[in-house]
Structures are given as C-alpha cells and as structure tokens.
Design an enzyme around this catalytic site. Structure first.
Site, mmCIF file in Angstrom:
data_model
loop_
_atom_site.group_PDB
_atom_site.id
_atom_site.type_symbol
_atom_site.label_atom_id
_atom_site.label_comp_id
_atom_site.label_asym_id
_atom_site.label_seq_id
_atom_site.Cartn_x
_atom_site.Cartn_y
_atom_site.Cartn_z
ATOM 1 N N ASP A 8 -3.307 1.506 10.144
ATOM 2 C CA ASP A 8 -4.423 2.431 10.370
ATOM 3 C C ASP A 8 -4.826 2.424 11.824
ATOM 4 O O ASP A 8 -5.195 3.450 12.381
ATOM 5 C CB ASP A 8 -5.625 2.038 9.504
ATOM 6 C CG ASP A 8 -5.454 2.572 8.098
ATOM 7 O OD1 ASP A 8 -4.614 2.018 7.365
ATOM 8 O OD2 ASP A 8 -6.110 3.570 7.761
ATOM 9 N N CYS B 181 0.839 -1.198 0.000
ATOM 10 C CA CYS B 181 0.000 0.000 0.000
ATOM 11 C C CYS B 181 0.873 1.246 0.000
ATOM 12 O O CYS B 181 1.945 1.268 -0.619
ATOM 13 C CB CYS B 181 -0.979 -0.024 1.164
ATOM 14 S SG CYS B 181 -2.279 1.240 1.035
HETATM 15 C C1 RUB Z 1 -3.611 3.395 3.500
HETATM 16 C C2 RUB Z 1 -2.933 2.372 4.348
HETATM 17 C C3 RUB Z 1 -1.663 2.789 5.016
HETATM 18 C C4 RUB Z 1 -1.997 3.293 6.430
HETATM 19 C C5 RUB Z 1 -0.801 3.995 7.067
HETATM 20 O O1 RUB Z 1 -4.916 3.005 3.129
HETATM 21 O O2 RUB Z 1 -3.414 1.289 4.565
HETATM 22 O O3 RUB Z 1 -0.797 1.693 5.137
HETATM 23 O O4 RUB Z 1 -3.062 4.227 6.357
HETATM 24 O O5 RUB Z 1 -0.460 5.145 6.325
HETATM 25 P P1 RUB Z 1 -5.854 4.012 2.291
HETATM 26 P P2 RUB Z 1 0.405 6.340 6.971
HETATM 27 O O6 RUB Z 1 -5.137 4.324 1.032
HETATM 28 O O7 RUB Z 1 -7.107 3.259 2.084
HETATM 29 O O8 RUB Z 1 -6.061 5.245 3.128
HETATM 30 O O9 RUB Z 1 1.642 5.726 7.517
HETATM 31 O O10 RUB Z 1 0.655 7.279 5.835
HETATM 32 O O11 RUB Z 1 -0.431 6.951 8.044
#
Ligand code: RUB
Length: 323
Positions: free
Chosen positions: A198, A129
């Site tokens: 998340d 992701c």
């Molecule tokens: C994004 C996702 C990321 C986490 C952490 O999912 O799963 O791994 O949100 O991101 P989506 P960060 O694209 O559905 O929002 O480290 O940038 O907070």
C-alpha cells in the site's frame, strides 16, 4: 445528475471495500475526480478549486494508509491552479487522470514482466491478501512455466485471500488455501514469497496487509526470498519529509462476531489492517522502473519529485494544499 453523487458513491465503495487494493482505489479516485470536474457546471475558477479540494480531501479520507490514493489524487490535480479558466482546468484534469490511470495499468504489466524473472522455475509461491501487482507477476511467471503452486493465505479479518484464490482458479493457476497462522508451518514448502504494497516509506519499510511482516519474518528465518511488487506511485514522499504512515483500524465488527458483537461487551478489540515490514526482511521491490532494493526507496522518491521539477520556495507558496 449531481456530479457530487458519483464522487460520494465512489468514496462509499472505497470505504466499504467494494473497491479495494491500493492501485484500484487510486485509479478509481482519479477517475471520480475527472468525472466530477467534467460535469461541474460553474464558471468561477476559485469556486471550482475549492470544490476540487473538498472532494479530494473527502476521497483521501476513505483509506488513510495507502499513499497510492494520495499520489493518484495529487497527480490528477497537479498544476490545475495555473490554468486560466474552468474549461482548461477541466481539460487538464481529464488529461492527467487518463495519464495516471493508463500509466498505472502499464506499470502493472511492467512489474509482471520484470518480477516474473525473479521467480525460480518450478516454484511454490506464497502470497498474502489480494494484490493485483503481485498476482499479475505470479500469472506471468506461471505462463512462463515458473510457478507450480500458489499458497494463498486467508488474510483475516476481511478474507481477501478468498478473492485471490478465486482469481487464481479463474486463471487456471493451482492454488492451496491456508489460514494465516499456518504460514510458518508451510514455509518449508515455499520457494518465494510475493506480496504487494500500500505504501513504501523512505526508510524502505513496506506497509501492506496485516500479517505481511510476520510472513516476512518466517521467510527470513527459513531463508526464503521475499519480494514486493509495487508501482512507483506507492512510494511515499511524505515519509521523506518526516510524516509517519497512519495505520487504518477498521473497528471491532470485523474481529468480533458481527451478528453478536454484544457477546464481547467490555473487551478491547483492535483491528489494525496493515503493518510495516522492515527493509532487512525484503529481498527486492519490483517496480515498473526496475528492481530496487528497499534501501533505495529515497532515490525512487527523489526521482518522483524531479518529475515535477525542482521545488522552489515560490512554487511551494503558490501550490494549493490539496490534502
Ligand atoms: C489490500 C492489500 C494489497 C495492497 C496492494 O488491502 O493489502 O496487498 O493494497 O494491492 P485491502 P495492489 O484489501 O484492505 O485494500 O497491488 O492491487 O495495488
């Protein structure tokens, strides 16, 4: 200009994923509340609190899985009801929002500093992701001469892996793009998996983009270390108090052909966009306060509680139920 329009625009952008990633949505919601409060014209404290509660709930409803959003909103509004008038309420919100967004930025830097040291020299790293906490850690490790190659999964259905691959290229970091189903095939070439989160629940499970738990399983099978980079505001107090994390389902359009959804009339289409990786598959969680074992999640959550002082019955009663 009607301040509600700005909040509505931010909420729409979070919902349609123009603003995405757990850290970013939390910072954006916090700033939107602060901007809204700053331009609210009224003088009645009760009306102001009601309005704040309405927009807090509206922003929170945009992405139900990321506890970062909830924590960001709560940290921004903490104790507002104890202020004597609207100007001091506004001032408090602006101060708390600034504190939250600045500390979130600093947390990411701290995580990169700490997490980089966990990446062995000459590593091929796999990420999934698009997590800025994970990517900043990988970038720091690359600058420290520890990373040779980053494998970036496609991350269906939304393909956040493309955002990751472009970011890595922009930062001069070698990238190999693979589809999600190729992860196990390539695991023999991977030295460490680094992902974001998340939400981290009290039992140490990490909720992240769908597919993360399969990657953890494949890494475990091949004895490849699996680490999670996450700010402490991604730990969920609610799970300590019994709540379960709601997994967002973004509907059929992202799965079926968006141009011809009618081709699949009658098919049941499910699109959960997050999953839970159990603690036994996680080697370490890198936070800004240090490396923690997933089994220490409860302690991190308790530390967050203490930041607000002991929770007395009286305090509980007087507190606004923001969300
Ligand atoms: C994004 C996702 C990321 C986490 C952490 O999912 O799963 O791994 O949100 O991101 P989506 P960060 O694209 O559905 O929002 O480290 O940038 O907070």
């Amino acid at each position: 200009m009607d301040p509600t329009q700005d909040v509505d625009a931010v909420a729409r952008s979070i919902r349609d994923m123009s603003i995405r990633g757990a850290g970013m949505i939390a910072r954006s919601a916090s700033s939107a509340i602060s901007a809204y409060a700053g331009s609210w014209q009224g003088t009645n404290e009760r009306e102001f609190l009601d309005e704040l509660q309405r927009i807090a709930r509206m922003l929170y409803s945009t992405r139900p899985t990321a506890v970062s959003l909830r924590n960001g909103i709560l940290m921004t509004l903490r104790g507002v009801e104890s202020e004597k008038d609207v100007p001091s309420m506004r001032e408090r919100i602006a101060r708390q929002s600034k504190e939250f967004t600045e500390s979130a930025e600093m947390a990411r830097e701290g995580i990169a500093e700490i997490g980089s040291k966990r990446i062995p020299k000459g590593s091929a790293v796999l990420t999934h992701c698009n997590s800025m906490a994970a990517l900043n850690t990988i970038k720091k490790a690359f600058e420290d001469g520890r990373v040779e190659m980053v494998f970036s999964t496609e991350s269906r259905p939304w393909r956040q892996g493309h955002v990751t691959a472009r970011w890595l290229l922009d930062n001069g970091i070698p990238v190999t793009m693979i589809v999600d189903s190729a992860v196990r095939h390539f695991m023999r070439d991977i030295d460490i998996v680094v992902v974001g989160a998340d939400t981290i629940s009290a039992n140490g499970a990490v909720i992240n983009k769908i597919g993360t738990s399969q990657i953890a399983l494949a890494a475990h099978e091949s004895r490849v270390p699996f680490i999670v980079c996450a700010e402490t505001f991604k730990f969920s107090r609610e799970t300590l108090l019994g709540s379960l994390v709601e997994i967002e389902d973004r509907g059929p359009v992202e799965v079926a052909d968006p141009m011809k959804p009618s081709d699949f009339k009658g098919a049941r289409i499910l699109n959960p966009v997050f999953d839970a990786t159990p603690p036994e598959y996680i080697d370490a969680i890198v936070t800004e306060i240090g490396i923690v074992s997933p089994y220490m999640a409860t302690e991190v959550i308790r530390e967050m509680f203490e930041m607000e002082g002991p929770v007395t019955l009286e305090k509980r009663r007087s507190r606004i139920n923001w969300l």
